[in-house]
Design a protein around this motif. Sequence first.
Motif, PDB file in Angstrom:
ATOM      1  N   ASN A 137      10.868  13.469 -41.858  1.00 24.54           N
ATOM      2  CA  ASN A 137      10.808  13.871 -43.268  1.00 24.54           C
ATOM      3  C   ASN A 137       9.963  15.134 -43.447  1.00 24.54           C
ATOM      4  OD1 ASN A 137       8.319  12.604 -42.715  1.00 24.54           O
ATOM      5  ND2 ASN A 137       8.037  12.071 -44.869  1.00 24.54           N
ATOM      6  N   THR A 138       9.869  15.947 -42.394  1.00 23.81           N
ATOM      7  CA  THR A 138       9.194  17.240 -42.501  1.00 23.81           C
ATOM      8  C   THR A 138      10.117  18.343 -42.017  1.00 23.81           C
ATOM      9  OG1 THR A 138       8.191  17.113 -40.300  1.00 23.81           O
ATOM     10  CG2 THR A 138       6.934  16.176 -42.133  1.00 23.81           C
ATOM     11  N   LYS A 139       9.942  19.506 -42.579  1.00 26.63           N
ATOM     12  CA  LYS A 139      10.757  20.669 -42.214  1.00 26.63           C
ATOM     13  C   LYS A 139       9.871  21.902 -42.076  1.00 26.63           C
ATOM     14  CE  LYS A 139      14.969  19.082 -44.623  1.00 26.63           C
ATOM     15  NZ  LYS A 139      15.749  18.802 -43.408  1.00 26.63           N
ATOM     16  N   SER A 149      11.676  19.668 -38.367  1.00 32.17           N
ATOM     17  CA  SER A 149      10.534  19.872 -37.477  1.00 32.17           C
ATOM     18  C   SER A 149      10.920  19.692 -36.013  1.00 32.17           C
ATOM     19  CB  SER A 149       9.401  18.910 -37.843  1.00 32.17           C
ATOM     20  OG  SER A 149       8.831  19.276 -39.073  1.00 32.17           O
ATOM     21  N   ALA A 150      11.773  18.710 -35.731  1.00 33.06           N
ATOM     22  CA  ALA A 150      12.206  18.482 -34.351  1.00 33.06           C
ATOM     23  C   ALA A 150      12.946  19.703 -33.805  1.00 33.06           C
ATOM     24  CB  ALA A 150      13.089  17.241 -34.272  1.00 33.06           C
ATOM     25  N   ALA A 178       6.104  28.045 -43.180  1.00 29.08           N
ATOM     26  CA  ALA A 178       5.584  26.915 -43.950  1.00 29.08           C
ATOM     27  C   ALA A 178       6.165  25.629 -43.394  1.00 29.08           C
ATOM     28  CB  ALA A 178       5.941  27.061 -45.436  1.00 29.08           C
ATOM     29  N   SER A 179       5.339  24.591 -43.370  1.00 26.25           N
ATOM     30  CA  SER A 179       5.798  23.277 -42.920  1.00 26.25           C
ATOM     31  C   SER A 179       5.277  22.226 -43.884  1.00 26.25           C
ATOM     32  CB  SER A 179       5.289  22.979 -41.508  1.00 26.25           C
ATOM     33  OG  SER A 179       5.649  21.674 -41.098  1.00 26.25           O
ATOM     34  N   ASP A 180       6.153  21.265 -44.228  1.00 27.27           N
ATOM     35  CA  ASP A 180       5.715  20.244 -45.178  1.00 27.27           C
ATOM     36  C   ASP A 180       6.709  19.097 -45.241  1.00 27.27           C
ATOM     37  OD1 ASP A 180       3.913  19.259 -47.282  1.00 27.27           O
ATOM     38  OD2 ASP A 180       3.380  21.377 -47.484  1.00 27.27           O
ATOM     39  N   PHE A 181       6.371  18.117 -46.118  1.00 28.52           N
ATOM     40  CA  PHE A 181       7.220  16.951 -46.332  1.00 28.52           C
ATOM     41  C   PHE A 181       8.473  17.336 -47.117  1.00 28.52           C
ATOM     42  CE2 PHE A 181       2.788  15.529 -46.381  1.00 28.52           C
ATOM     43  CZ  PHE A 181       2.790  14.589 -45.363  1.00 28.52           C
TER      44      PHE A 181
END
Length: 442
Positions: free
Chosen positions: A429-431, A401-402, A317-320
């Motif tokens: 600001n995303t993970k 995310s980086a 899952a990826s999101d803010f």
Amino acid sequence: MAPAYLATIPALRRAVRWAPAALFSSGIVAGDKPVLVRDFVRSALYDPNHGYFSKRSGPVGVLDSAIRFHKFDGRTAYMKHLDKLYKMHDIAWFTPVELFKPWYAYAIAASILRTANLSVPLKIYEIGGGSGTCAKCILDYMMLNAPPKVYNNMKYISVEISSSLAEKQLETVGEVQSHLSKFTVEHRDATDIAGWGCKDPQPCWVLMLEVLDNLPHDLVYSPDQVSPWMEVWIEKVNGSSQVCEVYRPLQDPLVSRCSEIVSLNEENPSLREKLSFAAKGLISKVFPKPRRAWLPTGCLKLLDTLHQALPSMSLIASDFSYLPDVSIPGDRAPLVSSKKDGKTLDHPNYLDAQGDADIFFPTNFWLLERIDHHCSGFSKDQMNRGAFKPVKSRRTIILDSAAFMEEFGMPLKTKTKDGYNPLLDDFRNTKFYLSVPTHNKK
């Protein structure tokens, strides 16, 4: 206030570029019965007649071709190009998987291929597949990089609640003829357990990219620092199209269960917590301060369903992880944005989200991990203080995310001439959340 250019960076906030003109007040709360906030949010976003996502596929942009980042001198040139793309396509936003195609989806495919059990056919479910770009790029990657038997035998199933987006996904994936025999779209609500049919015990992967932020949430309220939390319901005012909040004691099972997981009412408090609670009681009498908290009940319901239907799933899952400039009160409060007279408008009240506005929430990834463990079979006794060490049925990791892209992707592909990299620099600001099953038995 954030700098003006941030409005064009989807990772920092969604720049709403289009919204229908009509205000569907009477359709959001149908009839005279009050509804929970999660039902209000669901209707505002997904109602088949007037929901923000259901009216058309317009909010989700599709680029005609991949962006060639190496041609830009730096950030300024890239931002000008991005602004031009938004104006040209007249859409609400471009997802990261679209802006950085194919590299964003390639990183996800690489992470799957690195850890998948290739002794069984690869099966991937994507919840809310948008325009189908992620599906196509992952299928492309498997065709180019995986052993032939992996691509030839794999299945990719998109579970999409929007009929217009479901059609768009078939069109996008169909650009490569061989993909169509491996790809299917199921137009349904992923939270409905009935739609999944019989339990599938085989290993599979579930992708949720920017899905959690648009899942319905509930709201709880307390008039001061020590009074019990109450559920927030929405009802019409004297039969008119206007709506207001009403407060009731916690009684909804999903709200109550989510409150326990979030630990709004922590059981067995320590001595320090008891003293703190007593101090708050004194303060609340002199300076009463209302409290609000948004509960990810939609996430809880979805993970409940997924763990029941796909007990051996691996999840990405990826999101803010946070949203800037949120004026709506409450812990984990959403942004509600629409477009008016050509300008993006942030609403101070979530009740303004009546079919013409996007409403999206930040994800507390620590809380997401707790919900995931809970839904996978963590017993309440195992989570209590002083209990024996719990035997987890999931192995989980949270990555910026980086960090995810540097581990699995090819970040050089999204780098400009001066070294600026929007994939790494603008998505702070995303993970990513990765969760895979262990061999521990429940």
